[in-house]
Each structure stands twice: as C-alpha cells, then as structure tokens.
Design an enzyme around this catalytic site. Structure first.
Site, PDB file in Angstrom:
ATOM      1  N   GLN A 107       0.898  -1.138   0.021  1.00  0.00           N
ATOM      2  CA  GLN A 107       0.047  -0.093   0.099  1.00  0.00           C
ATOM      3  C   GLN A 107       0.924   1.321   0.169  1.00  0.00           C
ATOM      4  O   GLN A 107       0.154   2.315  -0.230  1.00  0.00           O
ATOM      5  CB  GLN A 107      -0.916   0.045   1.336  1.00  0.00           C
ATOM      6  CG  GLN A 107      -2.028  -0.988   1.441  1.00  0.00           C
ATOM      7  CD  GLN A 107      -2.484  -1.189   2.722  1.00  0.00           C
ATOM      8  OE1 GLN A 107      -1.957  -2.053   3.544  1.00  0.00           O
ATOM      9  NE2 GLN A 107      -3.702  -0.591   2.960  1.00  0.00           N
ATOM     10  N   ASN A 108       2.033   0.941   0.180  1.00  0.00           N
ATOM     11  CA  ASN A 108       3.135   2.277   0.147  1.00  0.00           C
ATOM     12  C   ASN A 108       3.475   2.602  -1.154  1.00  0.00           C
ATOM     13  O   ASN A 108       3.473   1.952  -2.208  1.00  0.00           O
ATOM     14  CB  ASN A 108       4.417   1.742   0.757  1.00  0.00           C
ATOM     15  CG  ASN A 108       3.944   1.320   2.359  1.00  0.00           C
ATOM     16  OD1 ASN A 108       2.911   1.920   2.872  1.00  0.00           O
ATOM     17  ND2 ASN A 108       4.929   0.613   2.810  1.00  0.00           N
ATOM     18  N   HIS A 125      -1.193   1.282  -4.548  1.00  0.00           N
ATOM     19  CA  HIS A 125      -1.597   2.905  -4.445  1.00  0.00           C
ATOM     20  C   HIS A 125      -0.652   3.858  -5.170  1.00  0.00           C
ATOM     21  O   HIS A 125      -0.464   5.082  -5.146  1.00  0.00           O
ATOM     22  CB  HIS A 125      -1.544   3.515  -2.948  1.00  0.00           C
ATOM     23  CG  HIS A 125      -2.587   2.846  -2.090  1.00  0.00           C
ATOM     24  ND1 HIS A 125      -2.557   2.800  -0.822  1.00  0.00           N
ATOM     25  CD2 HIS A 125      -3.772   2.261  -2.350  1.00  0.00           C
ATOM     26  CE1 HIS A 125      -3.499   2.384  -0.338  1.00  0.00           C
ATOM     27  NE2 HIS A 125      -4.322   1.922  -1.174  1.00  0.00           N
ATOM     28  N   CYS A 153       1.470  19.010 -18.941  1.00  0.00           N
ATOM     29  CA  CYS A 153       1.828  18.105 -19.837  1.00  0.00           C
ATOM     30  C   CYS A 153       2.232  18.621 -21.127  1.00  0.00           C
ATOM     31  O   CYS A 153       1.541  19.458 -21.677  1.00  0.00           O
ATOM     32  CB  CYS A 153       0.649  17.284 -20.193  1.00  0.00           C
ATOM     33  SG  CYS A 153       0.927  15.998 -21.731  1.00  0.00           S
ATOM     34  N   CYS A 156      -0.496  17.800 -24.013  1.00  0.00           N
ATOM     35  CA  CYS A 156      -2.011  18.260 -24.296  1.00  0.00           C
ATOM     36  C   CYS A 156      -2.226  19.341 -23.522  1.00  0.00           C
ATOM     37  O   CYS A 156      -3.303  20.137 -23.583  1.00  0.00           O
ATOM     38  CB  CYS A 156      -2.997  17.047 -23.788  1.00  0.00           C
ATOM     39  SG  CYS A 156      -2.878  16.711 -21.972  1.00  0.00           S
ATOM     40  N   SER A 195      -2.654  -1.267   8.947  1.00  0.00           N
ATOM     41  CA  SER A 195      -3.735  -0.990   9.909  1.00  0.00           C
ATOM     42  C   SER A 195      -4.892  -2.040   9.646  1.00  0.00           C
ATOM     43  O   SER A 195      -5.839  -2.169  10.538  1.00  0.00           O
ATOM     44  CB  SER A 195      -4.428   0.343   9.915  1.00  0.00           C
ATOM     45  OG  SER A 195      -4.990   0.480   8.637  1.00  0.00           O
ATOM     46  N   PRO A 220       3.571  -4.215  15.635  1.00  0.00           N
ATOM     47  CA  PRO A 220       3.576  -4.026  17.053  1.00  0.00           C
ATOM     48  C   PRO A 220       2.379  -3.352  17.757  1.00  0.00           C
ATOM     49  O   PRO A 220       2.026  -3.542  18.849  1.00  0.00           O
ATOM     50  CB  PRO A 220       4.494  -2.798  17.095  1.00  0.00           C
ATOM     51  CG  PRO A 220       4.612  -2.043  15.672  1.00  0.00           C
ATOM     52  CD  PRO A 220       4.216  -3.159  14.851  1.00  0.00           C
ATOM     53  N   ALA A 237       8.612  -4.510  12.078  1.00  0.00           N
ATOM     54  CA  ALA A 237       8.941  -5.378  10.857  1.00  0.00           C
ATOM     55  C   ALA A 237      10.513  -5.648  10.846  1.00  0.00           C
ATOM     56  O   ALA A 237      11.182  -6.544  10.466  1.00  0.00           O
ATOM     57  CB  ALA A 237       8.202  -4.773   9.628  1.00  0.00           C
TER      58      ALA A 237
END
Length: 253
Positions: A107-108, A125, A153, A156, A195, A220, A237
């Site tokens: 998710q990071n 993500h 851009c 465009c 979470s 934790p 971790a």
C-alpha cells in the site's frame, strides 16, 4: 492464535513457510515508518500542518489548487528520496529469494521495497516517484517546473500529477486483480505494518483464509486482523522479519 515476538518464533510457523509454494506479503505504512517516513496522516508537519490530508490528496483538491497539491507531493518526494530501506525491507527481499514463489503487495508509494531488492511487487496505491498527465494518464519523465503553477503535460497542456491513488479514486484494476488473485492462490500471507482498515487491501487476508492459507500478522500494534490471524507477531517489521528469515535460512541449511 499464537502471539510471539523475536526470538520466540514458532517452529510450526517456520515449517509452514518453508513448505509454502506461494508466499505473499502485504505491507503498509508501518514498515516505511521504520525508515523515518511519516505515515500519510502524520506527514502534515511544518508549513503543511494547517492542511487536512483530503485538501491535498483528492481529485477535487487538485482541481481547486493544482499548485498546492503539486508542491505537497514534491516535498514528499524529497522525503522519500532521503529515506533508506530498513532491515524489514531487506528481509523481505531475502525472503523472495528463498521462497518457491513470492509476491509483495504494498500500500506504500515510496518504492523502498524495490530499492531493497524485491522484484515482484504490486503497488496498490501507485508510486510517488512517477508523474503522469492528469488528463491522458500517460507517464511523464521530464517536465518544466514553473514557479507560479504546477507543470503541464507537453502533449496536451493538462496539469501533471503524481501517479498515486487519491481519496475518491479507484485502485488500478490490474494491480487489484493481481493482488486478489495472489491472495486466493497463496499458501501463506504475511500482513506487515498495516492497519488492516483500508479497503480493498484489508479484504485480502479474508480471501486468503477462505482458501485455507496461513495468515500471519506482523505489527507492534493490535488491528482488526489480530483476532482472526493464525499468528500475531507483536514486533516491528525491522526486528521480526530478519529474525524470521534467519530461522528459515537455518532450516534450509
């Protein structure tokens, strides 16, 4: 449910991971926090402290003030570039090399897993390192950076934006499909530093359990997953994962 912390890693857990044909790891902000990166909601510091995250990470916020959103993400890119992978990231890269088959779902958006050496990564993500056209969705590698507005851009003329998933946006279909498929096929799912409250990623452990996979939470802090996981390893971790991989290496030897 078994709750343990290093070095008391259950022998049965080690045996199950060694026997698994497909090991999947799902990581969240906790593992990046151990590298000194503030979680998204904690990153409103200094001159950003007066802003709500939803003022900085929604399509409507970008439409209102693209320069503000661009500057916020430019600052976050600088923070990410200065951070380094921690022992947890490196342990997962080692686990990938040892496993029969391995997929890391994150998710990071910081790219620290890839910098640590993990190759098979699904970014749910997106990535803060990438920039894309807000209209065409095409990735852009180079752009002019005017001081008075967000860059545009060259093709465009639309504003450029980070290639990340904002609130109110859907996850990339291919990434979500790959994650769900792996959850349904895996023999073991490690849920690390998340979470377990942000959907649809939070649904992945349930998909794995439905197919009989072992679900291991490494965190934790307690989460909604703690009551249903097969193992809950209550440690950071960066402490737990190296110890777990060392146990696997000893078993292999």
């Amino acid at each position: 449910m078994n709750i343990s912390s290093p070095p008391a890693i259950d022998t049965a857990l080690v045996a199950s991971l060694r026997a698994a044909r497909l090991v999947v790891a799902l990581t969240g902000a906790g593992i990046s926090a151990e590298s000194g990166l503030a979680t998204f909601r904690d990153a409103q510091t200094g001159l950003w402290a007066r802003y709500d995250p939803r003022e900085l990470a929604t399509p409507s916020a970008f439409a209102r003030n693209p320069k503000l959103v661009w500057d916020w993400y430019a600052w976050r890119r600088e923070c990410v570039a200065a951070a380094q992978p921690n022992p947890g990231h490196f342990a997962l890269a080692d686990l990938e090399r040892r496993a029969h088959d391995f997929l890391l779902i994150t998710q990071n958006v910081d790219g620290l897993h890839q910098r640590a050496g993990t190759r098979n990564v699904v970014e749910l993500h997106g990535s803060i390192a990438r920039v894309k056209c807000s209209r065409e969705g095409t990735l852009v590698e180079h752009w002019d950076a005017p001081s008075n507005e967000a860059p545009r851009c060259a093709n465009c003329g639309a504003f450029l934006r980070p290639d990340v998933v904002w609130f109110e946006e859907m996850l990339p279909e291919r990434s979500l499909a790959a994650a769900e498929d792996a959850a349904r096929r895996c023999d073991a799912l490690l849920v690390i530093g998340t979470s377990a409250e942000v959907y649809p990623a939070a649904a992945l452990p349930g998909l794995a359990r439905e197919r009989g996979a072992l679900v291991v939470e490494i965190n934790p802090n307690p989460t909604p997953l703690s009551m249903t996981a097969d193992y809950v390893l209550r440690a950071a971790a960066g402490v737990l994962l190296p110890a777990l991989v060392d146990r696997l290496a000893c078993a292999d030897d």
